[in-house]
Design a protein around this motif. Structure first.
Motif, PDB file in Angstrom:
ATOM      1  N   VAL A 123      52.696 114.990  92.475  1.00 26.18           N
ATOM      2  CA  VAL A 123      52.149 115.978  91.506  1.00 26.18           C
ATOM      3  C   VAL A 123      50.834 115.848  90.823  1.00 26.18           C
ATOM      4  O   VAL A 123      50.718 114.516  90.337  1.00 26.18           O
ATOM      5  N   TRP A 124      49.709 116.474  91.281  1.00 26.36           N
ATOM      6  CA  TRP A 124      48.591 116.331  90.451  1.00 26.36           C
ATOM      7  C   TRP A 124      48.522 117.234  89.377  1.00 26.36           C
ATOM      8  O   TRP A 124      48.590 118.136  89.317  1.00 26.36           O
ATOM      9  N   ARG A 125      48.735 116.419  88.445  1.00 24.58           N
ATOM     10  CA  ARG A 125      48.669 116.983  86.919  1.00 24.58           C
ATOM     11  C   ARG A 125      47.093 117.281  86.494  1.00 24.58           C
ATOM     12  O   ARG A 125      46.657 116.188  86.466  1.00 24.58           O
ATOM     13  N   LYS A 126      47.052 118.422  86.107  1.00 29.37           N
ATOM     14  CA  LYS A 126      45.355 118.695  85.975  1.00 29.37           C
ATOM     15  C   LYS A 126      45.322 118.637  84.398  1.00 29.37           C
ATOM     16  O   LYS A 126      45.978 119.092  83.463  1.00 29.37           O
ATOM     17  N   SER A 127      44.312 117.690  83.910  1.00 34.29           N
ATOM     18  CA  SER A 127      44.075 117.252  82.495  1.00 34.29           C
ATOM     19  C   SER A 127      43.579 118.573  81.698  1.00 34.29           C
ATOM     20  O   SER A 127      43.315 118.561  80.544  1.00 34.29           O
ATOM     21  N   ASN A 128      42.929 119.461  82.563  1.00 37.11           N
ATOM     22  CA  ASN A 128      42.227 120.421  81.857  1.00 37.11           C
ATOM     23  C   ASN A 128      42.447 121.906  82.741  1.00 37.11           C
ATOM     24  O   ASN A 128      41.522 122.459  83.485  1.00 37.11           O
ATOM     25  N   TRP A 176      49.875 112.130  89.028  1.00 39.07           N
ATOM     26  CA  TRP A 176      48.624 111.779  89.040  1.00 39.07           C
ATOM     27  C   TRP A 176      47.706 112.711  87.874  1.00 39.07           C
ATOM     28  O   TRP A 176      47.697 113.777  88.163  1.00 39.07           O
ATOM     29  N   VAL A 177      47.342 111.900  86.860  1.00 41.55           N
ATOM     30  CA  VAL A 177      46.726 112.963  86.096  1.00 41.55           C
ATOM     31  C   VAL A 177      45.223 112.885  86.176  1.00 41.55           C
ATOM     32  O   VAL A 177      44.472 111.832  86.054  1.00 41.55           O
ATOM     33  N   LEU A 178      44.690 114.040  86.675  1.00 45.00           N
ATOM     34  CA  LEU A 178      43.089 113.905  87.272  1.00 45.00           C
ATOM     35  C   LEU A 178      42.610 115.428  86.916  1.00 45.00           C
ATOM     36  O   LEU A 178      43.206 116.324  86.658  1.00 45.00           O
ATOM     37  N   PRO A 179      41.330 115.215  86.258  1.00 43.08           N
ATOM     38  CA  PRO A 179      40.696 116.655  85.840  1.00 43.08           C
ATOM     39  C   PRO A 179      40.514 117.506  87.111  1.00 43.08           C
ATOM     40  O   PRO A 179      40.333 116.768  88.341  1.00 43.08           O
ATOM     41  N   ILE A 180      40.557 118.737  87.020  1.00 48.49           N
ATOM     42  CA  ILE A 180      39.953 119.828  88.030  1.00 48.49           C
ATOM     43  C   ILE A 180      38.722 119.269  88.063  1.00 48.49           C
ATOM     44  O   ILE A 180      37.799 118.920  87.576  1.00 48.49           O
ATOM     45  N   CYS A 181      37.892 120.156  89.242  1.00 40.42           N
ATOM     46  CA  CYS A 181      36.684 119.792  89.697  1.00 40.42           C
ATOM     47  C   CYS A 181      35.795 120.787  88.815  1.00 40.42           C
ATOM     48  O   CYS A 181      35.729 121.665  89.042  1.00 40.42           O
ATOM     49  N   PRO A 197      35.780 128.525  95.742  1.00 42.19           N
ATOM     50  CA  PRO A 197      36.690 128.804  94.427  1.00 42.19           C
ATOM     51  C   PRO A 197      37.559 127.454  94.582  1.00 42.19           C
ATOM     52  O   PRO A 197      38.372 127.594  93.331  1.00 42.19           O
ATOM     53  N   THR A 198      37.864 126.644  95.512  1.00 44.24           N
ATOM     54  CA  THR A 198      39.051 125.778  95.535  1.00 44.24           C
ATOM     55  C   THR A 198      38.509 124.445  95.771  1.00 44.24           C
ATOM     56  O   THR A 198      39.312 123.799  96.325  1.00 44.24           O
ATOM     57  N   GLN A 199      37.289 124.156  95.498  1.00 46.85           N
ATOM     58  CA  GLN A 199      36.843 122.772  95.641  1.00 46.85           C
ATOM     59  C   GLN A 199      37.685 121.790  94.928  1.00 46.85           C
ATOM     60  O   GLN A 199      37.919 121.705  93.659  1.00 46.85           O
TER      61      GLN A 199
END
Ligand SMILES: C[S@@+](CC[C@H](N)C(=O)[O-])C[C@H]1O[C@@H](n2cnc3c(N)ncnc32)[C@H](O)[C@@H]1O
Length: 364
Positions: A123-128, A176-181, A197-199
């Protein structure tokens, strides 16, 4: 740059192939790819425009390449590209597919039906994450990546120790907690708008490639977009092949990757998995005269065991391997004899593991 895999079969390394991914994959030699990272269309099925509370329009993914007439059409598309991808993978190759709740469950079932063996879902958890503007559902704060080997029992690459090091010595988990691009990493077109739109964030690919490939491996991305996979592969000294249908995205990706500098060799060396290190039986230390039959080994409390000619230890009526005798003394179910036992030299006690490391250094 190209390399030959079989006579007359050329692998177009570090190239972006223009066209449909199924057609392009079918043109490449079978069993030639180490890892596939795929970020396929999500089939978002957006109905109408989405607005923020201030009435500004949300820049959602409504591109033609993300449109499918039905779930059945999307499933057929998924079956087709996964079959082409599986043909390309080496027997010990693996695949990552990233998606959202819109498509990942369908992709997961199709992966299993195609014969892949799911190793984890990450799971890529988006920090933002983007808020849920209508307030009608939970904020959609994650995406899911499925990691699968080509088949059950395959010896896929997993750099366990390197990932643990990346996580400050703690075993890497599947969330994994990582910000979106965004910020400087987000590529813009001439009008200053998002180029794609989805980089995906480079950090995500960094972790995927460090964890499941080695330098020199060939990584293929059949939905290349802005070339995030290619950019990170180049940095990390992996070879890439991208496939992208849209010329505008290929141009963005080409310019982006041209600017990337590969890290130097030293920086690319990662902590080796213990499993990957050559096995050295304790008996070899005896055969090579590094330890003599009859010599005493001691644990940290000074309790001793005698080395025997066949590479076993003997203590107080109990014989066995270095691990078994250590476990016996400790009354424990298991023991790592390599770190438990020490030999004496010049008044010092030294772990026998040092002798094993000496042998291993001669093997590389
Ligand atoms: C979700 S985006 C990938 C974005 C990419 N991971 C990045 O970081 O920029 C999917 C991409 O696949 C491309 N695409 C969709 N269907 C395709 C097909 N059948 N063959 C090749 N490319 C395709 C789209 O043009 C789009 O750029």
């Amino acid at each position: 740059m190209t390399i030959r895999t079989k006579p007359a079969e050329i692998l177009p390394l570090n190239t972006i192939l223009a066209g449909d991914c199924v057609e392009m994959m079918n043109s490449l030699p079978e069993a030639s790819i180490d890892l596939i990272f795929a970020d396929p269309p999500y089939n978002l099925q957006l109905k109408g425009q989405l607005h923020r509370p201030d009435n500004s329009e949300v820049d959602a993914v409504d591109d033609h390449w993300d449109q499918f007439d039905s779930f059945a059409a999307y499933d057929q598309f998924t079956r087709d590209w996964l079959a082409a991808a599986r043909r390309l993978l080496k027997p010990n190759g693996a695949i990552w597919v990233i998606g959202s709740y819109h498509n990942i469950f369908r992709v997961g079932a199709t992966l299993q039906d195609a014969g892949f063996w799911i190793l984890n879902d990450v799971v890529w958890r988006k920090s933002n994450p983007m808020p849920n503007f209508r307030g009608k559902r939970f904020t959609n704060a994650h995406e899911t990546m499925i990691w699968a080997s080509k088949s059950e029992g395959a010896k896929y690459t997993f750099n366990y120790e390197a990932l643990k090091s990346l996580n400050e010595g703690i075993q890497m988990r599947s969330d994994w907690v990582l910000p979106i691009c965004n910020g400087g990493e987000r590529l813009k077109d001439a009008q200053g708008e998002k180029a794609h739109p989805t980089q995906k964030p480079e950090a995500l690919l960094h972790r995927v490639l460090i964890g499941s490939t080695n330098p020199g491996d060939v990584v293929l991305d059949p939905f290349f977009g802005t070339g995030t996979t290619g950019a990170v592969a180049k940095m990390l000294g992996r070879e890439f092949i991208g496939i992208e249908r849209e010329a505008a995205y290929r141009e963005v990706a080409t310019a982006r990757i041209a600017k990337v500098r590969k890290f130097d060799r030293e920086a690319l060396t990662v902590t080796a998995s213990k499993r990957a290190e050559p096995r050295v039986p304790f008996g070899q230390l005896v055969e090579r005269g590094m330890l003599r039959p009859g010599e005493m080994l001691v644990n940290q409390r000074g309790q001793a065991a005698r080395v025997r000619a066949d590479g076993t230890l003997a203590t107080d009526g109990f014989n066995g391997s270095i691990h078994q005798v250590g476990a016996h003394i400790e009354g424990a179910p298991s023991c790592n004899g390599w770190t438990y036992w020490h030999f004496r030299k010049d008044g010092q006690t030294i772990p026998i593991d040092l002798l094993r490391q000496q042998i291993r250094s001669e093997m590389t």
